[in-house]
Design a protein around this motif. Sequence first.
Motif, PDB file in Angstrom:
ATOM      1  N   GLU A 139       0.826  -1.204   0.000  1.00 60.59           N
ATOM      2  CA  GLU A 139       0.000   0.000   0.000  1.00 60.59           C
ATOM      3  C   GLU A 139       0.865   1.262   0.000  1.00 60.59           C
ATOM      4  O   GLU A 139       0.442   2.315  -0.462  1.00 60.59           O
ATOM      5  N   PHE A 140       2.083   1.150   0.524  1.00 60.86           N
ATOM      6  CA  PHE A 140       2.972   2.305   0.540  1.00 60.86           C
ATOM      7  C   PHE A 140       3.440   2.681  -0.865  1.00 60.86           C
ATOM      8  O   PHE A 140       3.863   3.807  -1.097  1.00 60.86           O
ATOM      9  N   PHE A 141       3.387   1.751  -1.796  1.00 62.00           N
ATOM     10  CA  PHE A 141       3.999   1.970  -3.107  1.00 62.00           C
ATOM     11  C   PHE A 141       2.984   1.883  -4.245  1.00 62.00           C
ATOM     12  O   PHE A 141       3.357   1.828  -5.407  1.00 62.00           O
ATOM     13  N   VAL A 150       8.220   6.416   0.177  1.00 55.98           N
ATOM     14  CA  VAL A 150       9.218   6.121   1.207  1.00 55.98           C
ATOM     15  C   VAL A 150       9.628   7.398   1.930  1.00 55.98           C
ATOM     16  O   VAL A 150       9.701   7.441   3.164  1.00 55.98           O
ATOM     17  N   LEU A 151       9.860   8.467   1.179  1.00 58.37           N
ATOM     18  CA  LEU A 151      10.285   9.727   1.785  1.00 58.37           C
ATOM     19  C   LEU A 151       9.217  10.284   2.721  1.00 58.37           C
ATOM     20  O   LEU A 151       9.519  10.716   3.842  1.00 58.37           O
ATOM     21  N   LEU A 152       7.961  10.269   2.287  1.00 56.35           N
ATOM     22  CA  LEU A 152       6.888  10.839   3.098  1.00 56.35           C
ATOM     23  C   LEU A 152       6.755  10.126   4.439  1.00 56.35           C
ATOM     24  O   LEU A 152       6.605  10.769   5.488  1.00 56.35           O
ATOM     25  N   PHE A 153       6.818   8.805   4.412  1.00 57.60           N
ATOM     26  CA  PHE A 153       6.586   8.068   5.651  1.00 57.60           C
ATOM     27  C   PHE A 153       7.850   7.934   6.495  1.00 57.60           C
ATOM     28  O   PHE A 153       7.764   7.784   7.713  1.00 57.60           O
ATOM     29  N   VAL A 154       9.013   8.020   5.870  1.00 56.32           N
ATOM     30  CA  VAL A 154      10.258   8.014   6.639  1.00 56.32           C
ATOM     31  C   VAL A 154      10.369   9.273   7.498  1.00 56.32           C
ATOM     32  O   VAL A 154      10.919   9.248   8.600  1.00 56.32           O
ATOM     33  N   LEU A 155       9.815  10.379   7.008  1.00 59.03           N
ATOM     34  CA  LEU A 155       9.880  11.631   7.761  1.00 59.03           C
ATOM     35  C   LEU A 155       9.103  11.564   9.073  1.00 59.03           C
ATOM     36  O   LEU A 155       9.308  12.405   9.956  1.00 59.03           O
ATOM     37  N   LEU A 156       8.230  10.582   9.222  1.00 55.26           N
ATOM     38  CA  LEU A 156       7.476  10.455  10.468  1.00 55.26           C
ATOM     39  C   LEU A 156       8.382  10.082  11.640  1.00 55.26           C
ATOM     40  O   LEU A 156       8.074  10.402  12.791  1.00 55.26           O
ATOM     41  N   ASP A 209      15.042  -4.405  -2.840  1.00 57.68           N
ATOM     42  CA  ASP A 209      13.989  -5.285  -3.344  1.00 57.68           C
ATOM     43  C   ASP A 209      12.712  -4.503  -3.642  1.00 57.68           C
ATOM     44  O   ASP A 209      12.018  -4.778  -4.630  1.00 57.68           O
ATOM     45  N   VAL A 210      12.407  -3.523  -2.787  1.00 61.24           N
ATOM     46  CA  VAL A 210      11.198  -2.726  -2.987  1.00 61.24           C
ATOM     47  C   VAL A 210      11.276  -1.945  -4.291  1.00 61.24           C
ATOM     48  O   VAL A 210      10.324  -1.928  -5.089  1.00 61.24           O
ATOM     49  N   PHE A 211      12.401  -1.305  -4.544  1.00 57.97           N
ATOM     50  CA  PHE A 211      12.535  -0.512  -5.763  1.00 57.97           C
ATOM     51  C   PHE A 211      12.577  -1.398  -7.002  1.00 57.97           C
ATOM     52  O   PHE A 211      12.106  -1.004  -8.071  1.00 57.97           O
TER      53      PHE A 211
END
Length: 215
Positions: A139-141, A150-156, A209-211
């Motif tokens: 769902e994140f991708f 990845v950037l948006l949720f890593v900032l949390l 692997d995600v990318f």
Amino acid sequence: MSDDRPLEPPTPVAVNSPSARHIGVAVRHGVRLGAAGLLAGVAAGAVAGLGARVAMLLVRLMNPAYNGIVTHAGYEVGQVTVGGTVALMAQGVVTGIPGALMYLVARPWIPGRGARKGLAFGLVLMVVTAPVVLDGNYEFFRYVPTWISVLLFVLLYPLYGIVVSPVTERLGAGTPGPPRNPAVAWAGYVLLAGAVVWFALQDFFLLRDVFQLYG
């Protein structure tokens, strides 16, 4: 021949001795710091949950074509409701409490003070727990390019850190710096550095692997 001299009474234990007072102060400080950490975890978790709502809103604005699609969690993409926001904040609180416990354990070895200490802890937390969040959750991708999600949720993670650390230290009157015992201090640094390196490698392979999978 018996000794009729009176027995001397035992020496009373000085309950107000310096060592006893020191132990009492240490216990009270530990309880106060622990309670402050838990309260900070609740507050920081709620803030991170609100940040997740903002991240989802940005995803919606970037790709409105997915509005109306229902996610695996049962949320409708593009629909922002008070109930959904409160639910995200509640989830943040639930995950924020374990994060606060991690901070209480690691805080003597986290460098800096105030927001800088929180930022450093947020980065450590990101490295250590990112695989739990990203692994297998497509769902994140699904809705925007992978690097944006990845950037948006890593900032949390830094957001959580810059709340939990200052609040804990402020309410708990914490003492900055590593333990005075050099052996304990160095052991903590070695364990923390080892954990960061180990999980950073796991993050690298996971993101690779995600990318490759999602582009």
